[in-house]
Design an enzyme around this catalytic site. Structure first.
Site, PDB file in Angstrom:
ATOM      1  N   ASP A  59       0.850  -1.172   0.000  1.00  8.98           N
ATOM      2  CA  ASP A  59       0.000   0.000   0.000  1.00  8.98           C
ATOM      3  C   ASP A  59       0.895   1.234   0.000  1.00  8.98           C
ATOM      4  OD1 ASP A  59      -2.099   1.725   0.173  1.00  8.98           O
ATOM      5  OD2 ASP A  59      -2.830   1.024   2.112  1.00  8.98           O
ATOM      6  N   SER A  60       0.375   2.336  -0.475  1.00 12.68           N
ATOM      7  CA  SER A  60       1.200   3.545  -0.603  1.00 12.68           C
ATOM      8  C   SER A  60       1.458   4.229   0.724  1.00 12.68           C
ATOM      9  CB  SER A  60       0.503   4.543  -1.528  1.00 12.68           C
ATOM     10  OG  SER A  60      -0.669   5.043  -0.915  1.00 12.68           O
ATOM     11  N   GLY A  61       0.665   3.930   1.739  1.00 13.95           N
ATOM     12  CA  GLY A  61       0.765   4.620   3.009  1.00 13.95           C
ATOM     13  C   GLY A  61      -0.250   5.727   3.160  1.00 13.95           C
ATOM     14  N   GLY A  62      -0.955   6.056   2.087  1.00 17.05           N
ATOM     15  CA  GLY A  62      -1.915   7.143   2.145  1.00 17.05           C
ATOM     16  C   GLY A  62      -3.004   6.928   3.167  1.00 17.05           C
ATOM     17  N   PHE A  63      -3.547   5.721   3.232  1.00  9.62           N
ATOM     18  CA  PHE A  63      -4.636   5.440   4.170  1.00  9.62           C
ATOM     19  C   PHE A  63      -4.175   5.657   5.610  1.00  9.62           C
ATOM     20  CE2 PHE A  63      -6.975   2.592   7.000  1.00  9.62           C
ATOM     21  CZ  PHE A  63      -8.275   2.991   6.741  1.00  9.62           C
ATOM     22  N   ASP A  76      -2.523   8.387  -2.793  1.00 14.18           N
ATOM     23  CA  ASP A  76      -3.799   9.058  -3.032  1.00 14.18           C
ATOM     24  C   ASP A  76      -4.294   9.703  -1.756  1.00 14.18           C
ATOM     25  OD1 ASP A  76      -4.272   6.584  -1.765  1.00 14.18           O
ATOM     26  OD2 ASP A  76      -6.339   6.555  -2.445  1.00 14.18           O
ATOM     27  N   GLN A  98     -10.977   6.880  -6.792  1.00 13.63           N
ATOM     28  CA  GLN A  98     -11.711   7.466  -5.684  1.00 13.63           C
ATOM     29  C   GLN A  98     -13.006   8.097  -6.209  1.00 13.63           C
ATOM     30  OE1 GLN A  98     -11.258   7.091  -2.535  1.00 13.63           O
ATOM     31  NE2 GLN A  98      -9.106   6.518  -2.260  1.00 13.63           N
ATOM     32  N   GLY A 137     -11.658   3.957  -1.033  1.00 11.61           N
ATOM     33  CA  GLY A 137     -12.739   4.731  -0.455  1.00 11.61           C
ATOM     34  C   GLY A 137     -14.010   3.961  -0.196  1.00 11.61           C
ATOM     35  N   ASP A 167      -8.151  -7.419  -0.049  1.00 12.72           N
ATOM     36  CA  ASP A 167      -7.327  -7.548   1.155  1.00 12.72           C
ATOM     37  C   ASP A 167      -8.091  -6.976   2.337  1.00 12.72           C
ATOM     38  OD1 ASP A 167      -5.776  -4.867   2.390  1.00 12.72           O
ATOM     39  OD2 ASP A 167      -6.782  -4.583   0.477  1.00 12.72           O
ATOM     40  N   CYS A 192     -14.828 -27.616   7.951  1.00 12.21           N
ATOM     41  CA  CYS A 192     -13.540 -27.090   7.507  1.00 12.21           C
ATOM     42  C   CYS A 192     -12.468 -28.170   7.596  1.00 12.21           C
ATOM     43  CB  CYS A 192     -13.142 -25.890   8.368  1.00 12.21           C
ATOM     44  SG  CYS A 192     -11.549 -25.152   7.938  1.00 12.21           S
ATOM     45  N   CYS A 244      -9.119 -27.445   7.438  1.00 18.53           N
ATOM     46  CA  CYS A 244      -7.824 -26.830   7.719  1.00 18.53           C
ATOM     47  C   CYS A 244      -7.111 -27.596   8.837  1.00 18.53           C
ATOM     48  CB  CYS A 244      -7.977 -25.349   8.081  1.00 18.53           C
ATOM     49  SG  CYS A 244      -8.513 -25.013   9.782  1.00 18.53           S
ATOM     50  N   CYS A 288      -8.750 -27.180  12.360  1.00 19.87           N
ATOM     51  CA  CYS A 288      -9.996 -27.905  12.577  1.00 19.87           C
ATOM     52  C   CYS A 288      -9.797 -29.416  12.585  1.00 19.87           C
ATOM     53  CB  CYS A 288     -11.026 -27.501  11.524  1.00 19.87           C
ATOM     54  SG  CYS A 288     -11.638 -25.814  11.750  1.00 19.87           S
ATOM     55  N   HIS A 316      -6.939 -20.435  11.043  1.00 23.27           N
ATOM     56  CA  HIS A 316      -8.261 -20.876  10.587  1.00 23.27           C
ATOM     57  C   HIS A 316      -8.954 -19.783   9.777  1.00 23.27           C
ATOM     58  CE1 HIS A 316     -12.350 -22.402  10.476  1.00 23.27           C
ATOM     59  NE2 HIS A 316     -12.716 -21.205  10.904  1.00 23.27           N
TER      60      HIS A 316
END
Length: 379
Positions: free
Chosen positions: A94-98, A148, A191, A218, A268, A306, A308, A311, A337
């Site tokens: 991620d760009s770090g903007g958030f 952004d 955006q 956004g 994500d 499940c 996994c 489980c 899990h």
């Protein structure tokens, strides 16, 4: 062709959802796909071997946090982010903007970038499109994000219009600052909030710059689910069909399915790892809070449907005991899990697209999950 390639394999006749394949310098993977989040060069409590065992192909790290700790210079000295964290799969940063907009109480936006305070020690910092791009070039991620502005929700039309225009100018500056286009792909971020004309304007601006992929930002910032779905319905058709589409910050099971139906390829979210540390698990029949007292003598697995590793080997009672005692192993088990659950859910979504039955899959999943009931509990 560039370092990031997208191949459209099939379109679901029932829903229009896309089955595709993304190829990066560190491998390829089928989409739609969920990407575990490893903010500080680690998916919390998980090892790279854990992630590989659950068939994760791409994970996220965060430019802002790695810039502060340990610093991009140390990661560069280590040979890049892949070597630093011993991960040979794909990485998206991620760009770090958030984080700049969400973690700092004091920030000042100007055309050049953003002045803000380090959320750890209060130090004054400045992040620009060029700086965010430079840091990501040093980290060496396969997919980078343009810097952004992350506007608040809700925002007025006039504020959002100004924000979209600035984000478009910043995107162009990121492209000009990008020095590793031969082995790193830079995605633009669409955006515009809930305003259809601004979303479409943002798409037109970014598509004219010919990014190798596009993120939709956004959303999942407090708006109702029907608003998110409506925005996707008028945004994704505007994006190029031959490039990947990434919906940022979305990880609830219902939203993954609904957004896949609306043409999204990549997702994500910190949700599965964050709630795991509170003892909350995702199951095929809905949310299960394993730390609750009623599971003290429940020797069934977290999810009887499940397969996994967790489980197959550990009971609710044991995991509850570990979490109540604040044992790290308990958090490892619930995290494993939850991540497996979402990765496997997306595998089922891809199979349903191949067989032209994603609409039927959605209906059956929502029914079993309890999402068709009034006041259904979600995440």
């Amino acid at each position: 062709m560039g370092p990031i390639k997208y191949e459209l394999i099939k379109t679901c006749k029932q829903t229009g959802a896309r089955l595709g394949r993304v190829t990066t310098p560190h491998g390829s993977f089928e989409t739609p796909i969920f990407m575990p989040v490893g903010t500080l060069a680690t998916v919390k409590t998980m090892s790279p071997e854990d992630l590989k065992s659950m068939d994760a192909h791409i994970i996220l790290s965060n430019t802002y946090h790695l810039w502060l700790r340990p610093g991009e210079d140390i990661i560069e000295e280590a040979g890049g982010l892949h070597r630093f964290m011993n991960w040979d799969g794909s990485i998206l940063t991620d760009s770090g903007g958030f984080q700049v907009f969400s973690l700092s109480d004091m920030r000042e936006i100007e055309e050049e970038g953003v002045h803000f305070r380090n959320h750890l020690n209060g130090e004054k910092l400045f992040l620009s499109p060029e700086k965010a791009t430079q840091i990501q070039n040093v980290l060496g991620s396969d997919i980078m994000m343009a810097f952004d502005e992350c506007p608040p929700y809700p925002a007025t039309y006039d504020y959002m219009k100004t924000s979209v225009e600035r984000t478009s100018r910043w995107a162009e500056r990121c492209l000009k600052a990008h020095t590793r286009s031969y082995d790193q792909g830079l995605f633009g971020i669409v955006q515009g909030g809930e305003f259809e004309d601004l979303r479409k304007q943002s798409v037109r601006d970014l598509v004219s710059l010919d990014f190798p992929g596009y993120a939709i930002g956004g959303l999942s910032v407090g708006e109702p689910k029907d608003v998110m779905n409506r925005v996707l319905e008028f945004t994704t058709p505007e994006l190029p069909a031959n490039k990947p589409r990434y919906l940022m910050g979305v990880g609830s099971p219902d939203s993954l399915i609904d957004a896949s139906i609306r043409g999204v390829d990549m997702f994500d979210c910190v949700l599965p790892t964050r709630i795991a540390r509170n003892g909350t698990c995702m199951t095929s029949t809905g949310r299960l809070v394993v730390r609750n007292a009623k599971f003290a003598r429940d020797f069934r697995p977290i999810d009887e449907n499940c397969d996994c590793h967790v489980c197959q080997n550990y009971s609710r009672a044991y995991i509850r005991h570990l979490i109540k005692c604040n044992e790290t192993f308990g958090f490892r088990l619930t995290t494993y899990h939850n991540l497996y659950f979402l990765l496997n859910l997306m595998k089922q979504v891809r199979e349903a697209i191949k067989e032209d039955r994603l609409g039927d899959f959605r209906e059956a999943f929502f029914e079993l999950y309890g999402l068709n009931k009034p006041n259904a509990k979600n995440f």
